[in-house]
Design a protein around this motif. Structure first.
Motif, PDB file in Angstrom:
ATOM      1  N   ILE A 136       0.808  -1.042  -0.455  1.00  0.00           N
ATOM      2  CA  ILE A 136       0.040  -0.157   0.166  1.00  0.00           C
ATOM      3  C   ILE A 136       0.778   1.042   0.490  1.00  0.00           C
ATOM      4  O   ILE A 136       0.816   2.633  -0.159  1.00  0.00           O
ATOM      5  N   GLY A 137       1.343   1.205   0.764  1.00  0.00           N
ATOM      6  CA  GLY A 137       2.444   1.889   0.942  1.00  0.00           C
ATOM      7  C   GLY A 137       3.512   3.011  -0.757  1.00  0.00           C
ATOM      8  O   GLY A 137       3.446   3.727  -0.762  1.00  0.00           O
ATOM      9  N   TRP A 138       3.961   1.132  -1.169  1.00  0.00           N
ATOM     10  CA  TRP A 138       4.587   1.277  -2.225  1.00  0.00           C
ATOM     11  C   TRP A 138       3.588   2.450  -3.686  1.00  0.00           C
ATOM     12  O   TRP A 138       3.756   3.008  -4.213  1.00  0.00           O
ATOM     13  N   VAL A 139       2.607   2.196  -3.167  1.00  0.00           N
ATOM     14  CA  VAL A 139       1.216   2.329  -3.955  1.00  0.00           C
ATOM     15  C   VAL A 139       1.476   4.086  -4.145  1.00  0.00           C
ATOM     16  O   VAL A 139       1.255   4.574  -4.702  1.00  0.00           O
ATOM     17  N   TYR A 140       1.030   4.054  -2.777  1.00  0.00           N
ATOM     18  CA  TYR A 140       1.195   5.506  -3.029  1.00  0.00           C
ATOM     19  C   TYR A 140       2.237   6.692  -3.464  1.00  0.00           C
ATOM     20  O   TYR A 140       1.936   7.759  -3.849  1.00  0.00           O
ATOM     21  N   GLY A 141       3.408   6.018  -2.577  1.00  0.00           N
ATOM     22  CA  GLY A 141       4.568   6.349  -3.340  1.00  0.00           C
ATOM     23  C   GLY A 141       4.395   6.787  -4.883  1.00  0.00           C
ATOM     24  O   GLY A 141       4.742   8.215  -5.369  1.00  0.00           O
ATOM     25  N   GLN A 142       4.377   5.765  -5.596  1.00  0.00           N
ATOM     26  CA  GLN A 142       4.104   5.674  -7.170  1.00  0.00           C
ATOM     27  C   GLN A 142       3.278   6.878  -7.460  1.00  0.00           C
ATOM     28  O   GLN A 142       3.490   7.569  -8.870  1.00  0.00           O
ATOM     29  N   VAL A 143       1.606   7.047  -7.345  1.00  0.00           N
ATOM     30  CA  VAL A 143       0.716   8.093  -7.246  1.00  0.00           C
ATOM     31  C   VAL A 143       0.936   9.228  -6.341  1.00  0.00           C
ATOM     32  O   VAL A 143       1.509  10.485  -7.510  1.00  0.00           O
ATOM     33  N   PHE A 144       2.489   9.101  -5.908  1.00  0.00           N
ATOM     34  CA  PHE A 144       2.460  11.097  -5.803  1.00  0.00           C
ATOM     35  C   PHE A 144       3.745  11.440  -6.545  1.00  0.00           C
ATOM     36  O   PHE A 144       3.294  12.371  -6.528  1.00  0.00           O
ATOM     37  N   ASN A 145       4.308   9.951  -6.325  1.00  0.00           N
ATOM     38  CA  ASN A 145       6.068  10.695  -7.437  1.00  0.00           C
ATOM     39  C   ASN A 145       5.726  10.504  -8.767  1.00  0.00           C
ATOM     40  O   ASN A 145       5.712  11.910  -9.464  1.00  0.00           O
ATOM     41  N   ARG A 146       4.183  10.203  -9.666  1.00  0.00           N
ATOM     42  CA  ARG A 146       4.350   9.481 -10.613  1.00  0.00           C
ATOM     43  C   ARG A 146       3.098  10.842 -11.171  1.00  0.00           C
ATOM     44  O   ARG A 146       3.609  11.580 -12.117  1.00  0.00           O
ATOM     45  N   VAL A 147       2.763  10.363 -10.593  1.00  0.00           N
ATOM     46  CA  VAL A 147       1.137  11.165 -10.166  1.00  0.00           C
ATOM     47  C   VAL A 147       1.493  13.021  -9.957  1.00  0.00           C
ATOM     48  O   VAL A 147       0.499  14.356 -10.851  1.00  0.00           O
ATOM     49  N   GLY A 148       1.680  12.835  -9.033  1.00  0.00           N
ATOM     50  CA  GLY A 148       1.923  14.262  -8.277  1.00  0.00           C
ATOM     51  C   GLY A 148       0.310  14.440  -7.350  1.00  0.00           C
ATOM     52  O   GLY A 148       0.300  15.859  -7.512  1.00  0.00           O
ATOM     53  N   VAL A 149       0.109  13.512  -6.855  1.00  0.00           N
ATOM     54  CA  VAL A 149      -1.390  14.068  -6.090  1.00  0.00           C
ATOM     55  C   VAL A 149      -0.487  14.255  -5.124  1.00  0.00           C
ATOM     56  O   VAL A 149       0.023  13.258  -4.677  1.00  0.00           O
ATOM     57  N   PRO A 150      -1.174  15.560  -4.132  1.00  0.00           N
ATOM     58  CA  PRO A 150      -0.801  15.630  -2.791  1.00  0.00           C
ATOM     59  C   PRO A 150      -0.631  14.463  -2.146  1.00  0.00           C
ATOM     60  O   PRO A 150      -2.043  13.728  -2.198  1.00  0.00           O
ATOM     61  N   SER A 151       0.059  14.267  -0.761  1.00  0.00           N
ATOM     62  CA  SER A 151      -0.078  12.895   0.062  1.00  0.00           C
ATOM     63  C   SER A 151      -0.817  13.177   0.867  1.00  0.00           C
ATOM     64  O   SER A 151      -1.976  12.410   1.191  1.00  0.00           O
ATOM     65  N   PHE A 152      -1.549  14.042   0.736  1.00  0.00           N
ATOM     66  CA  PHE A 152      -2.918  14.684   2.033  1.00  0.00           C
ATOM     67  C   PHE A 152      -4.321  13.427   0.771  1.00  0.00           C
ATOM     68  O   PHE A 152      -4.594  13.410   1.867  1.00  0.00           O
ATOM     69  N   VAL A 153      -4.131  14.355  -0.539  1.00  0.00           N
ATOM     70  CA  VAL A 153      -5.526  13.790  -1.208  1.00  0.00           C
ATOM     71  C   VAL A 153      -5.213  12.078  -1.234  1.00  0.00           C
ATOM     72  O   VAL A 153      -6.003  11.190  -1.031  1.00  0.00           O
ATOM     73  N   VAL A 154      -3.740  11.606  -2.223  1.00  0.00           N
ATOM     74  CA  VAL A 154      -3.617  10.064  -1.769  1.00  0.00           C
ATOM     75  C   VAL A 154      -4.315   9.226  -0.699  1.00  0.00           C
ATOM     76  O   VAL A 154      -4.858   8.101  -0.703  1.00  0.00           O
TER      77      VAL A 154
END
Ligand SMILES: Nc1ncnc2c1ncn2[C@@H]1O[C@H](COP(=O)(O)OP(=O)(O)OP(=O)(O)O)[C@@H](O)[C@H]1O
Ligand SMILES: [Mg+2]
Lengths: 416, 273
Positions: A136-154
């Motif tokens: 789950i954390g890895w997926v958060y990291g990918q979405v945050f890094n690649r898509v640029g969604v703020p961590s708050f929203v992810v």
């Protein structure tokens, strides 16, 4: 400069004449007081807060500081404490994870389903749950890094989604009970350090503190750098030893020191080592302070973000397993309600900056002690959770307010 | 000052060579078809007005920005620098104009950021010793290394940034206005340092607005104007007026007019006003 006033033997780092350096114990104490006055409060406000909270609850209910209650407290603080440790990781890099509660709930559900429904060995269940958390954390990291969604929203998305997953895993049943004779449940309810071993651990801890301090001072002296005086080090070690022995003997009056608590403290110490003594820990701090500067220094900033999210979710999963073990069940409300916010509040109350780059694992330990003390005290007073929420909220506000005031003072006195 | 070794454009052992570098930011063309050569043991000064694209050029070279077009050749080998880490690995060290320090970390942590000794058990003592050594070489006036960089003065920070670029034994050093905030002694030390680097056979690119500094250490002066090459001069033979003219794009520029006014009598100046 060296040929004038200063003797040639001055340590390399003390040669600037503008520098005031402490010499003996009194100087060290005075330097510490000056640090506090400049706003470099360290853990002092939290410790002060704990003293105040404990005094108030003890005066309201004499059983609060009883050995029995403190033993319970030492158990109950662990699951949220482990979550708070994870929160410290993401706060360090200036991000947030709002979903630690849901992730811990999913992990509890996975553990129960694998162990009870599928009758697999406990180790497998635990590994599956922790692996799911890390994923789950890895997926958060990918979405945050690649898509640029703020961590708050992810992670807000994760909060909802994984609550759903938890309910789906437990569909048709309110709760799955873990067998009472399983290692997990015994670990979280019954296992205590033998009294003599607890004392031995206390002595070992103080001895370890002294030894590392001594080795450090010696290598620094050999490198012609300044080092703290042996006297001061021994004083600190003796104080630590006295405090630890007192705590152990007090808990030993009843059931003693829980292995689960030892596990938590060990986790705090290991993480503290990683944060302060490894390149990875430095990178976490650096990225939280200035991500662009870290990138230009050659740090893999994306990797650091991913690692922080993975650590956080992995720890959340671990906390979930511990919560389920403590309850001897995984139910639909494991990790819901105030668990999320308590974990975040604990990290912040302990002194972790919400803006990144500043924090320590001891923040999680002390912060969760505050939160769990309030909760335990109010339970003893038979007050319902409405009070708990209000009081915890107020304490959070006071802690952050104090930190802001201290920060301004720190900046005025050049302590960053 | 040693004799200028390299003749403009005709470098013998080129370590770094840029051809046709372009970089756009939206509608702004920050760099257009920029060429630059740096030989081993050579100091190339890059000068130009504010916004001429000097820092952008440095960032392209240090892997911070990837160019839209053009090629970078390092020691005869074309390279694609798409990350600062890669540029570090190729031996390019940079002092950025904005310094790029982490304000929350202390001085030694900043110096060794990204290149800490003993990754799994940081060797604080060795790092601190090396930090002091580097900072002393630069005559840094920093009383203690335990304070976060946020607590340092502008010049002290700049010294830290310069010290950091020397840590990894680079082959090419890029200095973006390294002396902008420095005191007299520290500026002299940085100029000494640039000469030392040059004698060690490193390629140095130095950006500066200070003509004296440029003429003191540079072998060649490359002028950028509005993101384009506007001449490369031999530092030993070029006059300050020629450089200023190339920077501003005409001989009749504000600097020349001021200089002319200074030499004429006060009466004439009044009359002019
Ligand atoms: N990140 C960016 N985004 C958009 N435009 C940029 C960016 N960086 C630089 N520019 C533009 O590119 C041009 C060149 O900027 P650059 O920083 O390279 O100038 P410079 O020569 O270093 O000037 P100075 O002497 O003021 O430092 C400017 O017009 C600037 O506005
Ligand atoms: Mg610039």
């Amino acid at each position: 400069m060296t040929s004038l006033g200063t003797p040639a033997a001055t340590a390399t780092d003390l040669q600037d004449e503008r520098l005031a350096t402490p010499q003996g114990i009194t100087d060290n104490v005075r330097a510490a007081i000056r640090r506090v006055r400049d706003g470099d409060l360290g853990s002092l406000p939290v410790i002060g807060g704990i003293v105040v909270i404990w005094t108030i609850f003890q005066s309201l209910n004499a059983t609060f500081l009883s050995s029995t209650n403190l033993v319970n407290l030492s158990f109950d603080m662990v699951p949220v404490g482990v979550l708070a440790l994870g929160i410290v990781c993401v706060l360090m890099v200036g991000q947030i994870d709002l979903s630690v509660g849901s992730v811990s709930g999913v992990s509890a559900a996975i553990t129960a389903v694998v162990m009870v429904k599928h009758e697999q060995p406990m180790v497998l269940a635990v590994l599956a749950a922790v692996a799911a958390g890390c994923l789950i954390g890895w997926v958060y990291g990918q979405v945050f890094n690649r898509v640029g969604v703020p961590s708050f929203v992810v992670t807000l998305g994760g909060l909802l989604a994984f609550l759903g997953v938890q309910l789906w895993l437990l569909r048709g049943q309110n709760a799955i009970n873990l067998p009472y004779d399983s290692t997990l449940v015994r670990f979280a309810q019954l296992w205590f350090v033998p009294h003599w071993l607890a004392y031995a651990l206390a002595v070992a801890a103080a001895g370890g503190f002294l030894a590392t301090g001594w080795v450090r001072a010696r290598t620094r002296r050999r490198a012609e750098l300044s080092s703290s005086s042996l006297q001061w080090l021994v004083t600190q070690s003796l104080l630590l030893l006295a405090a630890l022995l007192f705590a152990v003997s007090y808990l030993n009056r009843t059931r003693g020191v829980a292995w689960m608590f030892v596990f938590f403290v060990a986790l705090v110490l290991v993480m503290n080592y990683v944060f302060t003594r490894t390149k990875f820990g430095r990178s976490l701090c650096a990225v939280g302070g200035n991500a662009e500067a870290s990138r230009r220094a050659g740090i893999d900033v994306r990797g650091v973000y991913t690692a922080a999210f993975v650590l956080c979710s992995g720890l959340a999963a671990t906390g979930g397993i511990l919560a389920a073990s403590r309850l001897a069940a995984a139910n639909q409300s494991t990790g819901t309600g105030d668990v999320n916010l308590n974990a975040i509040a604990a990290a912040v109350i302990g002194g972790t900056s919400l803006f990144g780059g500043r924090g320590s694992t001891f923040a999680a330990l002390l912060g969760v002690l505050v939160i769990q003390s309030i909760s335990s005290g109010l339970t003893l007073l038979n007050l319902d959770s409405s009070y708990r929420f209000v009081i915890t909220g107020a304490v959070l506000l006071i802690a952050v307010g104090l930190d802001s005031v201290a920060r301004r003072s720190r900046q005025a006195h050049g302590r960053g | 000052m040693s004799e200028a070794t390299a003749v403009p454009g005709a470098a013998t052992d080129t370590v770094l060579s840029l051809r046709g570098i372009c970089k756009h930011f939206g509608a702004v063309a920050a760099l257009t078809e920029v060429d630059l050569d740096v030989a081993a043991g050579e100091v190339v000064a890059v000068v130009g007005d504010n916004g001429a694209g000097k820092s952008t050029l440095v960032k392209v070279l240090s892997g911070v920005y990837t160019p839209d077009a053009g090629s970078i050749v390092l020691r005869g080998e074309p390279v694609f620098l798409d990350s600062p880490a890669l540029a570090h690995a190729r031996g390019i060290a940079t002092v950025f104009q904005d310094l790029a320090l982490c304000e929350n970390l202390d001085v030694k942590a900043n110096l060794f950021l990204g290149q800490e000794l003993r990754p799994w058990m940081l060797d604080d003592v060795a790092m601190e010793k090396r930090s002091w050594q580097l900072l002393r070489e630069l005559s840094a006036k920093i009383p203690t290394l335990d304070v976060p960089v946020a607590a340092l003065s502008g010049g002290q920070r700049q010294t830290v940034a310069i010290a950091r670029s020397l840590l990894s034994d680079p082959q090419i050093v890029l200095l973006d206005e390294p002396t902008a905030a420095l005191g007299v002694a520290q500026t002299a030390e940085v100029l000494n340092l640039v000469e030392r680097l040059k004698h060690k056979g490193l390629g140095v690119v130095m950006i500066s607005h200070n003509m004296e500094d440029v003429r003191a250490v540079a072998d060649r002066v490359a002028v950028l104007r509005l993101g384009r090459n506007n001449g490369v001069f031999d530092a030993a033979s070029v006059s300050a007026e020629e450089i200023v003219a190339a920077i501003t794009g005409s001989t009749d520029n504000v600097v020349a007019r001021r200089a002319a006014r200074r030499t004429t009598s006060p009466q004439a100046e009044k009359g002019e006003l």
